[in-house]
Design an enzyme around this catalytic site. Structure first.
Site, PDB file in Angstrom:
ATOM      1  N   ASP A  30      40.801  36.976  16.654  1.00 40.69           N
ATOM      2  CA  ASP A  30      40.176  35.951  15.914  1.00 40.69           C
ATOM      3  C   ASP A  30      38.713  35.441  16.629  1.00 40.69           C
ATOM      4  OD1 ASP A  30      41.797  33.421  14.083  1.00 40.69           O
ATOM      5  OD2 ASP A  30      40.102  32.756  15.185  1.00 40.69           O
ATOM      6  N   ILE A  31      37.982  34.970  15.783  1.00 41.29           N
ATOM      7  CA  ILE A  31      36.696  34.564  16.204  1.00 41.29           C
ATOM      8  C   ILE A  31      36.718  33.397  16.919  1.00 41.29           C
ATOM      9  CG2 ILE A  31      36.026  33.383  14.041  1.00 41.29           C
ATOM     10  CD1 ILE A  31      33.345  34.660  14.366  1.00 41.29           C
ATOM     11  N   ASN A  88      49.543  31.020   7.302  1.00 34.53           N
ATOM     12  CA  ASN A  88      49.101  29.759   6.494  1.00 34.53           C
ATOM     13  C   ASN A  88      49.105  30.246   5.069  1.00 34.53           C
ATOM     14  OD1 ASN A  88      49.017  28.134   8.992  1.00 34.53           O
ATOM     15  ND2 ASN A  88      46.987  29.233   9.212  1.00 34.53           N
ATOM     16  N   GLN A  95      44.927  26.621   4.897  1.00 32.81           N
ATOM     17  CA  GLN A  95      44.678  28.123   4.932  1.00 32.81           C
ATOM     18  C   GLN A  95      43.124  28.212   4.840  1.00 32.81           C
ATOM     19  OE1 GLN A  95      46.495  30.392   1.863  1.00 32.81           O
ATOM     20  NE2 GLN A  95      45.490  32.296   2.643  1.00 32.81           N
ATOM     21  N   HIS A 101      46.827  37.167   6.125  1.00 28.64           N
ATOM     22  CA  HIS A 101      46.901  37.656   7.368  1.00 28.64           C
ATOM     23  C   HIS A 101      47.941  36.866   8.228  1.00 28.64           C
ATOM     24  CE1 HIS A 101      44.375  34.260   6.631  1.00 28.64           C
ATOM     25  NE2 HIS A 101      44.544  33.625   7.762  1.00 28.64           N
ATOM     26  N   HIS A 103      48.678  35.303  12.138  1.00 21.34           N
ATOM     27  CA  HIS A 103      48.071  35.252  13.589  1.00 21.34           C
ATOM     28  C   HIS A 103      49.369  35.677  14.376  1.00 21.34           C
ATOM     29  CE1 HIS A 103      45.042  31.960  11.969  1.00 21.34           C
ATOM     30  NE2 HIS A 103      45.717  32.249  10.934  1.00 21.34           N
TER      31      HIS A 103
HETATM   32  P1  5GP Z   1      43.688  30.703   8.272  1.00 20.34           P
HETATM   33  O1  5GP Z   1      43.640  29.062   8.336  1.00 20.34           O
HETATM   34  O2  5GP Z   1      43.095  31.252   6.979  1.00 20.34           O
HETATM   35  O3  5GP Z   1      45.309  31.014   8.554  1.00 20.34           O
HETATM   36  O4  5GP Z   1      43.108  31.144   9.363  1.00 20.34           O
HETATM   37  C1  5GP Z   1      41.689  31.956   9.181  1.00 20.34           C
HETATM   38  C2  5GP Z   1      41.366  32.420  10.653  1.00 20.34           C
HETATM   39  O5  5GP Z   1      40.453  33.354  10.397  1.00 20.34           O
HETATM   40  C3  5GP Z   1      41.085  31.224  11.696  1.00 20.34           C
HETATM   41  O6  5GP Z   1      41.761  31.369  12.785  1.00 20.34           O
HETATM   42  C4  5GP Z   1      39.648  31.588  11.893  1.00 20.34           C
HETATM   43  O7  5GP Z   1      39.055  31.559  13.282  1.00 20.34           O
HETATM   44  C5  5GP Z   1      39.237  33.263  11.729  1.00 20.34           C
HETATM   45  N1  5GP Z   1      38.086  33.617  11.305  1.00 20.34           N
HETATM   46  C6  5GP Z   1      37.343  33.058  10.231  1.00 20.34           C
HETATM   47  N2  5GP Z   1      36.323  34.032  10.057  1.00 20.34           N
HETATM   48  C7  5GP Z   1      36.245  34.838  11.024  1.00 20.34           C
HETATM   49  C8  5GP Z   1      35.535  35.870  11.435  1.00 20.34           C
HETATM   50  O8  5GP Z   1      34.397  35.961  10.472  1.00 20.34           O
HETATM   51  N3  5GP Z   1      36.090  36.963  12.138  1.00 20.34           N
HETATM   52  C9  5GP Z   1      37.035  36.679  12.659  1.00 20.34           C
HETATM   53  N4  5GP Z   1      37.546  37.698  13.625  1.00 20.34           N
HETATM   54  N5  5GP Z   1      37.952  35.640  12.582  1.00 20.34           N
HETATM   55  C10 5GP Z   1      37.680  34.764  11.703  1.00 20.34           C
END
Ligand code: 5GP
Length: 118
Positions: A30-31, A88, A95, A101, A103
């Site tokens: 995760d970034i 999420n 989300q 995806h 985590h």
């Molecule tokens: P969500 O809220 O959709 O479950 O989580 C999205 C996740 O994607 C977040 O934890 C965010 O830090 C991660 N993320 C967003 N953009 C990027 C990216 O460009 N590269 C990586 N490796 N992770 C990302």
């Protein structure tokens, strides 16, 4: 491929190091990690969230995805100390990326499962 950041990572349009890859999924760091280990396991197929994936993906995609989540936990050395998986869906879960995806988070005490209402 989905027009999301993860779709672009899967297609190679945005370069990224894959911690794990098989025919149906990838795993990346995760970034913005929330713990010492914070990996995202992402199906290559274009699914929005769990409800879409679980109803539309093929059996082999679902099997491979679940195996990938377990494999990532092993690769990252989380089996002894423990880890958490979460996915999420939608507004209440906040989300951000609309390509399914999971985590995989660990490497420290993660505290209680869900933030209490204040
Ligand atoms: P969500 O809220 O959709 O479950 O989580 C999205 C996740 O994607 C977040 O934890 C965010 O830090 C991660 N993320 C967003 N953009 C990027 C990216 O460009 N590269 C990586 N490796 N992770 C990302």
């Amino acid at each position: 491929m989905s027009d999301t950041i993860f779709g672009k990572i899967i297609s190679g349009e945005i370069p990224s190091e894959f911690l794990y890859e098989d025919e149906h999924c990838i795993a990346i760091n995760d970034i913005n990690p929330q713990a010492p280990v914070h990996v995202l396991v992402i199906p290559k197929g274009e699914y929005i969230s769990m409800v879409d994936f679980s109803s539309a993906a093929s059996d082999i995609e679902i099997v491979d995805f679940n195996r990938a989540v377990g494999e990532v936990a092993k690769i990252k050395g989380l089996i002894e100390t423990g880890y958490r998986t979460l996915a999420n869906h939608g507004t209440n879960a906040r989300q951000d990326v609309f390509h399914y995806h999971v985590h995989v988070v660990g490497g420290r005490d993660l505290g209680g499962m869900i933030k209490k209402e204040s």
